[in-house]
Design a protein around this motif. Sequence first.
Motif, short mmCIF file in Angstrom:
data_model
loop_
_atom_site.label_atom_id
_atom_site.label_comp_id
_atom_site.label_asym_id
_atom_site.label_seq_id
_atom_site.Cartn_x
_atom_site.Cartn_y
_atom_site.Cartn_z
N LEU A 284 61.09 39.75 13.49
CA LEU A 284 60.79 41.07 14.03
C LEU A 284 59.30 41.08 14.37
CD1 LEU A 284 62.05 43.86 14.65
CD2 LEU A 284 61.10 44.63 12.47
N GLN A 285 59.01 41.02 15.67
CA GLN A 285 57.63 41.14 16.14
C GLN A 285 57.30 42.62 16.29
OE1 GLN A 285 55.25 38.69 16.82
NE2 GLN A 285 53.88 40.45 17.06
N MET A 286 56.28 43.05 15.59
CA MET A 286 55.91 44.46 15.58
C MET A 286 54.52 44.62 16.16
SD MET A 286 57.41 45.57 11.86
CE MET A 286 56.13 44.70 10.97
N ASN A 287 54.41 45.31 17.28
CA ASN A 287 53.14 45.55 17.95
C ASN A 287 52.82 47.05 17.96
OD1 ASN A 287 53.04 42.77 18.58
ND2 ASN A 287 54.11 43.10 20.51
N SER A 288 51.58 47.35 18.24
CA SER A 288 51.14 48.76 18.33
C SER A 288 51.61 49.54 17.10
CB SER A 288 51.68 49.40 19.61
OG SER A 288 51.25 48.70 20.76
N LEU A 289 51.37 48.99 15.95
CA LEU A 289 51.87 49.61 14.71
C LEU A 289 51.20 50.95 14.45
CD1 LEU A 289 52.19 46.38 12.60
CD2 LEU A 289 54.02 48.04 12.96
N LYS A 290 51.99 51.84 13.87
CA LYS A 290 51.56 53.19 13.55
C LYS A 290 51.70 53.43 12.05
CE LYS A 290 53.54 54.83 17.92
NZ LYS A 290 54.51 55.79 18.53
N THR B 23 70.38 42.19 11.62
CA THR B 23 69.70 43.48 11.74
C THR B 23 68.43 43.50 10.90
OG1 THR B 23 70.93 44.40 9.88
CG2 THR B 23 71.90 44.68 12.06
N TRP B 24 67.54 44.39 11.28
CA TRP B 24 66.37 44.74 10.47
C TRP B 24 66.46 46.23 10.17
CZ3 TRP B 24 62.81 41.80 8.13
CH2 TRP B 24 62.61 40.48 8.59
N TYR B 25 66.26 46.56 8.90
CA TYR B 25 66.20 47.94 8.43
C TYR B 25 64.82 48.17 7.81
CZ TYR B 25 71.28 48.72 8.69
OH TYR B 25 72.58 48.90 9.11
N ARG B 26 64.50 49.42 7.61
CA ARG B 26 63.30 49.75 6.85
C ARG B 26 63.55 50.99 6.01
NH1 ARG B 26 59.17 51.71 11.72
NH2 ARG B 26 60.22 53.70 12.19
N GLN B 27 62.78 51.08 4.93
CA GLN B 27 62.88 52.23 4.04
C GLN B 27 61.50 52.65 3.62
OE1 GLN B 27 65.43 51.76 0.60
NE2 GLN B 27 65.71 53.97 0.46
N ALA B 28 61.10 53.82 4.08
CA ALA B 28 59.83 54.39 3.67
C ALA B 28 60.00 55.12 2.35
CB ALA B 28 59.32 55.35 4.74
N SER B 29 58.91 55.27 1.64
CA SER B 29 58.95 55.92 0.33
C SER B 29 59.54 57.32 0.44
CB SER B 29 57.54 55.99 -0.25
OG SER B 29 57.55 56.59 -1.52
N GLY B 30 60.57 57.59 -0.36
CA GLY B 30 61.18 58.90 -0.38
C GLY B 30 62.15 59.18 0.75
N LYS B 31 62.42 58.17 1.57
CA LYS B 31 63.31 58.36 2.71
C LYS B 31 64.49 57.40 2.63
CE LYS B 31 59.86 60.12 5.95
NZ LYS B 31 59.29 60.02 7.32
N GLU B 32 65.52 57.68 3.42
CA GLU B 32 66.68 56.80 3.48
C GLU B 32 66.38 55.56 4.30
OE1 GLU B 32 70.23 60.17 3.11
OE2 GLU B 32 70.09 58.90 4.88
N ARG B 33 67.11 54.50 3.98
CA ARG B 33 66.98 53.27 4.75
C ARG B 33 67.51 53.52 6.17
NH1 ARG B 33 68.44 47.87 1.53
NH2 ARG B 33 67.12 49.05 0.09
N ALA C 179 56.62 50.93 5.50
CA ALA C 179 57.92 50.90 4.84
C ALA C 179 58.15 49.50 4.27
CB ALA C 179 59.04 51.23 5.83
N VAL C 180 59.20 49.39 3.48
CA VAL C 180 59.71 48.07 3.11
C VAL C 180 60.75 47.70 4.16
CG1 VAL C 180 60.86 46.68 1.37
CG2 VAL C 180 59.30 48.52 0.68
N TYR C 181 60.60 46.51 4.70
CA TYR C 181 61.49 46.03 5.77
C TYR C 181 62.48 45.01 5.20
CZ TYR C 181 58.81 48.42 9.33
OH TYR C 181 58.21 49.40 10.11
N TYR C 182 63.73 45.18 5.58
CA TYR C 182 64.81 44.32 5.08
C TYR C 182 65.60 43.75 6.26
CZ TYR C 182 64.20 47.13 0.82
OH TYR C 182 63.70 47.77 -0.28
N CYS C 183 66.05 42.52 6.12
CA CYS C 183 67.01 42.02 7.09
C CYS C 183 68.40 42.01 6.46
CB CYS C 183 66.64 40.62 7.59
SG CYS C 183 66.88 39.30 6.40
#
Length: 114
Positions: free
Chosen positions: A81-87, A35-45, A92-96
């Motif tokens: 994790l290929q990420m296109n059309s990024l917004k 899996t890939w997760y992400r955690q933005a500042s101040g938000k839950e993973r 975030a910090v991305y974790y596997c």
Amino acid sequence: QVQLVESGGGLVQPGGSLRLSCVASGFTFSRYTMTWYRQASGKERELVARIISPDGTTNYADSVKGRFTISRDNAKATVYLQMNSLKPEDTAVYYCKAQRFPYWGQGTQVTVSS
């Protein structure tokens, strides 16, 4: 000992692309869902994407469907994790993580900004 090492993050402009990598060790990689997760500042993973072993079925969060692609190379014990059309909201910090084990890597920072 399970180890996960993420890389590939960085600063990218909106609409750009990045490819994240995660090298795994300490377990038989090919047997486990990754899996890939992400955690933005101040938000839950949050879960971003999953690739199921052994059939390779993939699942995505609604927020990234059609833009992100998860894949794996079992010979290299690596998940991508290929990420296109990024917004900007992808920042975030991305974790596997191997779904079966409670271990995390150090993460890789992705910043989407002009």
